[in-house]
Design a protein around this motif. Structure first.
Motif, PDB file in Angstrom:
ATOM      1  N   ASP A 139      11.980  10.508  11.950  1.00 33.53           N
ATOM      2  CA  ASP A 139      12.545  11.808  11.580  1.00 33.53           C
ATOM      3  C   ASP A 139      11.331  12.257  10.592  1.00 33.53           C
ATOM      4  OD1 ASP A 139      14.784  11.662  13.014  1.00 33.53           O
ATOM      5  OD2 ASP A 139      15.949  10.675  11.064  1.00 33.53           O
ATOM      6  N   GLY A 140      10.698  11.548  10.208  1.00 36.66           N
ATOM      7  CA  GLY A 140       9.471  12.139   9.287  1.00 36.66           C
ATOM      8  C   GLY A 140       8.944  10.942   8.700  1.00 36.66           C
ATOM      9  N   PRO A 141       8.399  11.207   7.200  1.00 42.44           N
ATOM     10  CA  PRO A 141       7.689   9.962   6.713  1.00 42.44           C
ATOM     11  C   PRO A 141       8.778   8.824   6.485  1.00 42.44           C
ATOM     12  CG  PRO A 141       7.300  11.937   5.605  1.00 42.44           C
ATOM     13  CD  PRO A 141       8.240  12.295   6.746  1.00 42.44           C
ATOM     14  N   GLY A 142       8.196   7.506   6.369  1.00 44.33           N
ATOM     15  CA  GLY A 142       9.227   6.331   6.303  1.00 44.33           C
ATOM     16  C   GLY A 142       9.178   6.100   4.894  1.00 44.33           C
ATOM     17  N   LYS A 143       9.680   4.980   4.640  1.00 43.85           N
ATOM     18  CA  LYS A 143      10.027   4.488   3.201  1.00 43.85           C
ATOM     19  C   LYS A 143       8.686   3.660   2.747  1.00 43.85           C
ATOM     20  CE  LYS A 143      14.589   2.772   4.450  1.00 43.85           C
ATOM     21  NZ  LYS A 143      15.579   1.598   4.527  1.00 43.85           N
ATOM     22  N   PRO A 144       8.286   4.094   1.497  1.00 46.73           N
ATOM     23  CA  PRO A 144       8.927   4.466   0.419  1.00 46.73           C
ATOM     24  C   PRO A 144       9.313   6.131  -0.085  1.00 46.73           C
ATOM     25  CG  PRO A 144       7.153   3.535  -0.540  1.00 46.73           C
ATOM     26  CD  PRO A 144       6.992   3.597   1.017  1.00 46.73           C
ATOM     27  N   ASP A 145       8.519   6.831   0.976  1.00 43.84           N
ATOM     28  CA  ASP A 145       8.525   8.281   0.818  1.00 43.84           C
ATOM     29  C   ASP A 145      10.195   8.699   0.709  1.00 43.84           C
ATOM     30  OD1 ASP A 145       8.873  11.159   1.944  1.00 43.84           O
ATOM     31  OD2 ASP A 145       6.686  10.958   1.443  1.00 43.84           O
ATOM     32  N   PRO A 146      10.351   9.863   0.078  1.00 43.14           N
ATOM     33  CA  PRO A 146      11.712  10.130  -0.248  1.00 43.14           C
ATOM     34  C   PRO A 146      12.247  11.077   0.738  1.00 43.14           C
ATOM     35  CG  PRO A 146      10.446  11.454  -1.762  1.00 43.14           C
ATOM     36  CD  PRO A 146       9.467  10.595  -1.092  1.00 43.14           C
ATOM     37  N   ILE A 164      23.573   7.635  -4.651  1.00 38.90           N
ATOM     38  CA  ILE A 164      23.103   6.253  -4.640  1.00 38.90           C
ATOM     39  C   ILE A 164      22.444   5.702  -3.359  1.00 38.90           C
ATOM     40  CG2 ILE A 164      25.503   5.154  -4.474  1.00 38.90           C
ATOM     41  CD1 ILE A 164      24.957   3.170  -6.461  1.00 38.90           C
ATOM     42  N   MET A 165      21.443   4.983  -3.513  1.00 35.80           N
ATOM     43  CA  MET A 165      20.919   4.246  -2.302  1.00 35.80           C
ATOM     44  C   MET A 165      21.088   2.703  -2.447  1.00 35.80           C
ATOM     45  SD  MET A 165      18.973   4.515   0.355  1.00 35.80           S
ATOM     46  CE  MET A 165      18.710   3.166   1.344  1.00 35.80           C
ATOM     47  N   ILE A 166      21.866   2.293  -1.214  1.00 37.00           N
ATOM     48  CA  ILE A 166      21.750   0.683  -1.258  1.00 37.00           C
ATOM     49  C   ILE A 166      21.050   0.032  -0.326  1.00 37.00           C
ATOM     50  CG2 ILE A 166      23.658  -1.000  -0.799  1.00 37.00           C
ATOM     51  CD1 ILE A 166      24.781   2.332  -1.518  1.00 37.00           C
ATOM     52  N   GLY A 167      20.191  -0.748  -0.563  1.00 38.57           N
ATOM     53  CA  GLY A 167      19.359  -1.525   0.149  1.00 38.57           C
ATOM     54  C   GLY A 167      18.944  -2.790  -0.297  1.00 38.57           C
ATOM     55  N   ASP A 172      13.374   0.367  -0.028  1.00 40.72           N
ATOM     56  CA  ASP A 172      14.531   1.114  -0.449  1.00 40.72           C
ATOM     57  C   ASP A 172      14.567   1.604  -1.979  1.00 40.72           C
ATOM     58  OD1 ASP A 172      15.610   0.684   2.242  1.00 40.72           O
ATOM     59  OD2 ASP A 172      16.129  -1.559   1.586  1.00 40.72           O
ATOM     60  N   VAL A 173      14.461   0.619  -2.682  1.00 40.59           N
ATOM     61  CA  VAL A 173      14.194   0.631  -4.144  1.00 40.59           C
ATOM     62  C   VAL A 173      13.233   1.680  -4.598  1.00 40.59           C
ATOM     63  CG1 VAL A 173      13.649  -0.139  -6.303  1.00 40.59           C
ATOM     64  CG2 VAL A 173      15.087  -1.556  -4.763  1.00 40.59           C
ATOM     65  N   ARG A 174      11.970   1.948  -3.817  1.00 37.93           N
ATOM     66  CA  ARG A 174      10.955   2.848  -4.307  1.00 37.93           C
ATOM     67  C   ARG A 174      11.463   4.260  -3.830  1.00 37.93           C
ATOM     68  NH1 ARG A 174       6.982  -1.856  -3.506  1.00 37.93           N
ATOM     69  NH2 ARG A 174       6.782  -2.690  -5.386  1.00 37.93           N
ATOM     70  N   MET A 175      11.904   4.335  -2.485  1.00 40.34           N
ATOM     71  CA  MET A 175      12.329   5.284  -2.001  1.00 40.34           C
ATOM     72  C   MET A 175      13.471   5.969  -2.976  1.00 40.34           C
ATOM     73  SD  MET A 175      14.044   6.238   1.700  1.00 40.34           S
ATOM     74  CE  MET A 175      15.493   5.113   1.296  1.00 40.34           C
ATOM     75  N   ALA A 176      14.451   5.389  -3.631  1.00 41.06           N
ATOM     76  CA  ALA A 176      15.378   5.977  -4.264  1.00 41.06           C
ATOM     77  C   ALA A 176      14.852   6.410  -5.415  1.00 41.06           C
ATOM     78  CB  ALA A 176      16.476   5.014  -4.678  1.00 41.06           C
ATOM     79  N   GLN A 196      13.325  -6.962  -6.189  1.00 34.91           N
ATOM     80  CA  GLN A 196      13.889  -5.548  -6.188  1.00 34.91           C
ATOM     81  C   GLN A 196      13.848  -5.196  -7.582  1.00 34.91           C
ATOM     82  OE1 GLN A 196      17.595  -5.382  -3.561  1.00 34.91           O
ATOM     83  NE2 GLN A 196      16.921  -7.243  -3.110  1.00 34.91           N
ATOM     84  N   ARG A 197      14.247  -6.147  -8.453  1.00 32.73           N
ATOM     85  CA  ARG A 197      14.344  -5.506  -9.876  1.00 32.73           C
ATOM     86  C   ARG A 197      13.084  -5.034 -10.477  1.00 32.73           C
ATOM     87  NH1 ARG A 197      18.255 -10.469 -12.202  1.00 32.73           N
ATOM     88  NH2 ARG A 197      20.034  -9.483 -11.700  1.00 32.73           N
ATOM     89  N   ALA A 198      11.933  -5.890 -10.080  1.00 28.68           N
ATOM     90  CA  ALA A 198      10.701  -5.423 -10.481  1.00 28.68           C
ATOM     91  C   ALA A 198      10.050  -4.076  -9.714  1.00 28.68           C
ATOM     92  CB  ALA A 198       9.458  -6.532  -9.960  1.00 28.68           C
ATOM     93  N   ALA A 199      10.701  -3.766  -8.681  1.00 27.61           N
ATOM     94  CA  ALA A 199      10.560  -2.342  -8.110  1.00 27.61           C
ATOM     95  C   ALA A 199      11.290  -1.246  -8.815  1.00 27.61           C
ATOM     96  CB  ALA A 199      10.692  -2.425  -6.488  1.00 27.61           C
ATOM     97  N   GLY A 200      12.368  -1.764  -9.512  1.00 24.80           N
ATOM     98  CA  GLY A 200      12.991  -0.578 -10.334  1.00 24.80           C
ATOM     99  C   GLY A 200      14.536  -0.435 -10.057  1.00 24.80           C
ATOM    100  N   ALA A 201      14.791  -1.409  -9.197  1.00 25.07           N
ATOM    101  CA  ALA A 201      16.643  -1.583  -8.943  1.00 25.07           C
ATOM    102  C   ALA A 201      17.279  -1.754 -10.208  1.00 25.07           C
ATOM    103  CB  ALA A 201      16.880  -2.702  -7.900  1.00 25.07           C
TER     104      ALA A 201
END
Length: 225
Positions: A139-146, A164-167, A172-176, A196-201
Motif C-alpha cells: 500500500d505504500g512505504p513499509g515498516k518502520p515508516d509510519p 496502540i500498535m501490537i507487534g 513494529d516498535v519503530r513504526m509505532a 524490542q525494549r531497546a527500540a522503544g517498546a
C-alpha cells in the motif's frame, strides 16, 4: 465513546510463521547456490517489505540475483500453500481478538506481508468481520515508516492518543514510535524482548493474558483522559 484502536501485526504476533519463513529463505538461497541462512539472520528481517528484507539478508547480491532470490522466496511459499500448508495461529490469539471485538475495540492489521498474504489471512474464519481495515507493504512505504499506522487511524477514525500498535519486532516498535502511537511488544515472535525494549517498546507482553491486561489498562486510561 468509542473504544481505542488496536493495530496488530500478523507474522510472529497472531500467526506462527517462524518455520515457514525460515524454510522459504533457505529454499530461495539454495536455488541461487548460496548457503542456507540460519534462523537468527532470517528473523531479523521479518516485518520489512520482502524486497528490503531480502536485500538485508543477502546484501552482496546484484539486482538480477536479488530479483531471483525474491522470486525464489515467493515460489517456496507458493509450493507450501499449494500443498495445503496453513500457518497456525498462536494459542489464545483468536480468543483475544474475539474478546476485543466483542468489547467494542476497533481492530486493524499492519503487516509486512503483501496484499495476497493479507487476503489469505482475512479468509480465516471470523477475521474479515473483526478487522475494520488492513494495511500492508504494497500500500505504500513499509515498516518502520509510519504510513500504515496513519492509514489505519484514518480508516478507523482514531488518533495517536487512542491507538496502540501490537507487534513482535523492532520494525513494529519503530513504526509505532514514528507514528506517535503506543508501541506494545509481544515476547513469542521473531525479535527478543531486549531488542524490542531497546527500540522503544513501552511494554512486552509474555502471554496473551498479559496482553489483555495491558490493553484493558490502555482502554481505561484513554476513557479517563
Amino acid at each position: 465513546m468509542s473504544r481505542p484502536l488496536a493495530v496488530f501485526d500478523i507474522d510472529g504476533t497472531l500467526v506462527d510463521s517462524r518455520a515457514s519463513i525460515h524454510r522459504a529463505a533457505c529454499e530461495a538461497a539454495r536455488d541461487l547456490g548460496l548457503p542456507e541462512p540460519d534462523y537468527d539472520r532470517v528473523r531479523q528481517i521479518v516485518g520489512l517489505t520482502l524486497e528490503h528484507g531480502m536485500a538485508v539478508l543477502e546484501p552482496d547480491l546484484g539486482p538480477a540475483d536479488l530479483a531471483r532470490f525474491i522470486a525464489g522466496f515467493r515460489a517456496s511459499f507458493g509450493r507450501m500453500f499449494d500443498a495445503g500448508h496453513e500457518e497456525p495461529l498462536y494459542p489464545e490469539a483468536m480468543t483475544t481478538l474475539r474478546r476485543l471485538h466483542r468489547d467494542g475495540w476497533r481492530l486493524a492489521l499492519a503487516t509486512g506481508q503483501n496484499r495476497r498474504g493479507v487476503a489469505r489471512n482475512l479468509a480465516r474464519e471470523g477475521w474479515a468481520d473483526m478487522f475494520i481495515s488492513s494495511h500492508c507493504a504494497e500500500d505504500g512505504p513499509g515498516k518502520p515508516d509510519p504510513a500504515m499506522l496513519h492509514a489505519a487511524m484514518a480508516a478507523c477514525d482514531a488518533d495517536p492518543a487512542t491507538t496502540i500498535m501490537i507487534g513482535d519486532t523492532t520494525h513494529d516498535v519503530r513504526m509505532a514510535v514514528n507514528a506517535g502511537v503506543l508501541p506494545l511488544g509481544v515476547a513469542w515472535g521473531f525479535h527478543t524482548v531486549e531488542e524490542q525494549r531497546a527500540a522503544g517498546a513501552r511494554h512486552v507482553a509474555q502471554s496473551f493474558a498479559e496482553l489483555t491486561v495491558v490493553l484493558d489498562g490502555f482502554d481505561a486510561h484513554t476513557r479517563a483522559a
